[in-house]
Design a protein around this motif. Sequence first.
Motif, mmCIF file in Angstrom:
data_model
loop_
_atom_site.group_PDB
_atom_site.id
_atom_site.type_symbol
_atom_site.label_atom_id
_atom_site.label_comp_id
_atom_site.label_asym_id
_atom_site.label_seq_id
_atom_site.Cartn_x
_atom_site.Cartn_y
_atom_site.Cartn_z
ATOM 1 N N UNK A 30 11.409 4.401 0.996
ATOM 2 C CA UNK A 30 10.184 5.076 1.421
ATOM 3 C C UNK A 30 9.408 5.584 0.208
ATOM 4 N N UNK A 31 10.101 6.180 -0.749
ATOM 5 C CA UNK A 31 9.445 6.706 -1.951
ATOM 6 C C UNK A 31 8.821 5.599 -2.789
ATOM 7 N N UNK A 32 9.529 4.496 -2.961
ATOM 8 C CA UNK A 32 9.011 3.374 -3.747
ATOM 9 C C UNK A 32 7.757 2.805 -3.091
ATOM 10 N N UNK A 33 7.805 2.619 -1.795
ATOM 11 C CA UNK A 33 6.649 2.069 -1.089
ATOM 12 C C UNK A 33 5.431 2.988 -1.211
ATOM 13 N N UNK A 34 5.654 4.291 -1.115
ATOM 14 C CA UNK A 34 4.550 5.247 -1.257
ATOM 15 C C UNK A 34 3.999 5.218 -2.683
ATOM 16 N N UNK A 35 4.883 5.171 -3.660
ATOM 17 C CA UNK A 35 4.476 5.128 -5.064
ATOM 18 C C UNK A 35 3.621 3.899 -5.358
ATOM 19 N N UNK A 36 4.069 2.737 -4.899
ATOM 20 C CA UNK A 36 3.323 1.503 -5.155
ATOM 21 C C UNK A 36 2.007 1.506 -4.395
ATOM 22 N N UNK A 37 2.014 2.013 -3.183
ATOM 23 C CA UNK A 37 0.770 2.115 -2.423
ATOM 24 C C UNK A 37 -0.248 2.960 -3.200
ATOM 25 N N UNK A 38 0.197 4.090 -3.745
ATOM 26 C CA UNK A 38 -0.678 4.957 -4.533
ATOM 27 C C UNK A 38 -1.179 4.254 -5.795
ATOM 28 N N UNK A 39 -0.282 3.557 -6.484
ATOM 29 C CA UNK A 39 -0.674 2.862 -7.727
ATOM 30 C C UNK A 39 -1.686 1.752 -7.439
ATOM 31 N N UNK A 40 -1.487 1.004 -6.369
ATOM 32 C CA UNK A 40 -2.429 -0.056 -6.018
ATOM 33 C C UNK A 40 -3.787 0.531 -5.641
ATOM 34 N N UNK A 41 -3.762 1.662 -4.989
ATOM 35 C CA UNK A 41 -5.005 2.336 -4.610
ATOM 36 C C UNK A 41 -5.790 2.742 -5.863
ATOM 37 N N UNK A 42 -5.094 3.263 -6.850
ATOM 38 C CA UNK A 42 -5.749 3.691 -8.097
ATOM 39 C C UNK A 42 -6.263 2.525 -8.922
ATOM 40 N N UNK A 43 -5.645 1.350 -8.780
ATOM 41 C CA UNK A 43 -6.071 0.177 -9.544
ATOM 42 C C UNK A 43 -7.299 -0.498 -8.944
ATOM 43 N N UNK A 44 -7.749 -0.023 -7.821
ATOM 44 C CA UNK A 44 -8.924 -0.592 -7.148
ATOM 45 C C UNK A 44 -8.791 -2.099 -6.925
ATOM 46 N N UNK A 45 -7.590 -2.520 -6.530
ATOM 47 C CA UNK A 45 -7.353 -3.928 -6.200
ATOM 48 C C UNK A 45 -8.063 -4.260 -4.892
ATOM 49 N N UNK A 46 -8.353 -5.526 -4.709
ATOM 50 C CA UNK A 46 -8.921 -5.991 -3.445
ATOM 51 C C UNK A 46 -7.935 -5.680 -2.316
ATOM 52 N N UNK A 47 -8.468 -5.330 -1.167
ATOM 53 C CA UNK A 47 -7.626 -4.960 -0.024
ATOM 54 C C UNK A 47 -6.646 -6.081 0.320
ATOM 55 N N UNK A 48 -7.106 -7.324 0.268
ATOM 56 C CA UNK A 48 -6.241 -8.467 0.591
ATOM 57 C C UNK A 48 -5.054 -8.542 -0.379
ATOM 58 N N UNK A 49 -5.313 -8.321 -1.659
ATOM 59 C CA UNK A 49 -4.245 -8.350 -2.663
ATOM 60 C C UNK A 49 -3.274 -7.202 -2.431
ATOM 61 N N UNK A 50 -3.794 -6.008 -2.178
ATOM 62 C CA UNK A 50 -2.937 -4.843 -1.906
ATOM 63 C C UNK A 50 -2.012 -5.115 -0.731
ATOM 64 N N UNK A 51 -2.588 -5.662 0.332
ATOM 65 C CA UNK A 51 -1.776 -5.940 1.533
ATOM 66 C C UNK A 51 -0.674 -6.954 1.241
ATOM 67 N N UNK A 52 -1.013 -7.999 0.492
ATOM 68 C CA UNK A 52 -0.008 -9.015 0.156
ATOM 69 C C UNK A 52 1.108 -8.407 -0.684
ATOM 70 N N UNK A 53 0.728 -7.673 -1.743
ATOM 71 C CA UNK A 53 1.733 -7.069 -2.625
ATOM 72 C C UNK A 53 2.615 -6.117 -1.828
#
Length: 179
Positions: A30-53
């Motif tokens: 749970x912690x890892x998933x939250x951490x990566x979700x936060x990092x992807x959000x800060x990187x301003x990745x495309x939503x499609x890329x975030x969802x795939x990752x």
Amino acid sequence: MLDVYQYFKKMRDESIILYFKGEITNNLLTSILQLIDDKLERKSEAIKTKRKVFSILLECLQNVYNYYQEKEFDNERYHSAILMIKKTDNAYHIVTGNYMSNTEVPQLRNKLNKVNALSPVELKAFYKEVLNEEEFTGSGGAGLGIIDMARKSGQKIDYSFDSVSESHCFYSLQVKVLA
């Protein structure tokens, strides 16, 4: 003395977003998933890329967690797995590794080879076929994870089985998600 800065610099230079080695627990997932979700959000990745990752990371972590068992090798206990997420110029690389019995290797290798040999259209059909068979694995799934990772990434899955004893190996998996 340990040169921590050299480790830090190497991880920064190689764009390592996360590296973890240790015991996998439900709370850690749970912690890892939250951490990566936060990092992807800060990187301003495309939503499609975030969802795939995120989706592929979730599948990789579920696989490690579901098949994660205490292993005993030569009177030593190896109770650990690894996870690494790396960002290159054009892709995210999700890497996992864990110990497994050599008796499990042939079936898993065959499935990985089959999935890697299929086209996107064939992968979709294979996914539906496996889903319709409703044969569930001992961990409760239908064995769809590898197929799903290949479909979502659009890439071949890189893997290896490195022998660590006569009866066990270290299984590593890398999934690449184009950014």
